[in-house]
Scaffold this active site. Structure first.
Site: not given
Length: 368
Positions: A120, A167
């Site tokens: 991220c 994920e």
């Protein structure tokens, strides 16, 4: 641990030593890895796989274990960290590619499912409104260029797998006031994939509170968009607890020193007095632990095990592996420090395997 003595010709030893040096390994590790590769290849030949997948941002292969269990064959893997590559190689017999940003998407093998635990990174959408005001088109490349998520997008666009499974951390949903996640969803929609997502806690499968967002998508050009997908996971029964993952004989080196234990207690008291919840965490033997993180190697403070008459101790690397649902057959060829980082960054394997089977079942249903 067993020891085996090998006889090598001088030229053989020289070649192995040169390879080991270039790979940042010992000669012993290089030989062990070669044996694992041979055994892994033999196992692959015996298995009849029903779908193919690629493993991006693979780490040490938690997602690969999940999709292997669902009946898949991994045809490509990518991971930049050299220590994670070493662990991946030792367990699967494949050396992942390095820098994903330098990989030509056209060179990646065709596959049915793309799997990625992408990092991220901050998404920059600065300039998009300016382009709109100038009448210029904006798409996923404009929105995500410069992030590693862009590499997922360009591979999806180039190879068009039937489905994907991504994920990430739970906070992806709220990052930058939700704008980051909005860009992700919009980008995947623009690539013509039907998107479903859910935040799921891994404690249904392992004794650890670990919430992660799972995003799955199916190719609209193949299947249209008049269908649904449910994250209908099947929790493990009986519910696992910390006592289930503990080793019987643990080296004293994992016990906290007096100095570290005193520091952690003082640190916790200081923050408690200030009204904060920061501090060490003693994991209840009949319950679940806090979330294991990549910083665990520093002091182990988030998951400590109480010891009668002694200071608490850290989990061993094997216990960390179990806390993430890795089988005991999983090889840990790296130092404790690297192992803590690797398992702290990994996924809850049985949870991912559960969702992987749902994705495969949905593809089979859509193709009936």
């Amino acid at each position: 641990m067993k020891q085996v003595h090998l006889r090598l010709e001088d030229n053989q030893y020289k070649e192995i030593a040169e390879y080991a040096k270039g790979a940042g390994m010992t000669v012993q590790d290089a030989i062990s890895t070669a044996l694992y590769v041979m055994l892994s290849r033999q196992k692959k030949q015996k298995k009849n796989r029903k779908f193919t997948f690629i493993d991006l941002f693979a780490g040490i292969g938690g997602m690969r274990l999940a999709f292997d269990e669902a009946g898949g064959e991994c045809v490509y893997s990518n991971e930049w960290n050299k220590f994670s590559q070493q662990t991946y190689m030792a367990n699967f017999g494949d050396m992942p590619d390095g820098d994903i940003t330098q990989v030509n998407a056209a060179d990646i093998p065709d596959h049915d499912i793309l799997v990625a635990g992408f990092p991220c990174q901050p998404f920059s959408i600065a300039g998009v409104s300016k382009k709109n005001s100038l009448g210029r088109a904006t798409g996923f490349a404009d929105k995500t260029q410069g992030t590693l998520f862009f590499d997922v997008c360009r591979i999806l666009e180039a190879k068009r797998p039937k489905a994907f499974m991504l994920e990430n951390v739970k906070n992806l949903c709220s990052h930058d006031r939700g704008r980051t996640f909005k860009v992700i969803v919009e980008s995947l929609n623009e690539l013509d994939y039907e998107i479903f997502y859910k935040v799921i806690d891994g404690q249904s499968f392992v004794p650890q509170h670990r919430e992660r967002i799972i995003i799955v998508g199916f190719d609209r050009r193949r299947y249209g968009n008049y269908f649904d997908f449910e994250f209908d996971i099947t929790p493990k029964e009986p519910k696992p607890v910390i006592a289930d993952i503990l080793e019987k004989d643990v080296d004293i080196k994992y016990t906290l020193s007096d100095k570290l234990w005193t520091y952690l207690q003082q640190y916790a008291a200081k923050h408690k007095a200030a009204g904060n919840g920061f501090g060490f965490g003693i994991a209840p033997l009949d319950g679940v632990s806090r979330t294991l993180s990549a910083r665990y190697y520093k002091d182990g403070s988030e998951v400590l095990i109480e010891q009668p008459g002694k200071n608490p101790r850290k989990l061993t690397p094997r216990e960390c592996a179990r806390l993430q649902g890795f089988p005991d057959s999983f090889v840990i060829p790296v130092s404790d420090t690297q192992a803590y980082k690797q398992f702290g960054n990994s996924v809850v394997v049985p949870l991912m395997a559960n969702v992987a089977k749902l994705v495969v079942a949905k593809i089979e249903q859509l193709e009936e």
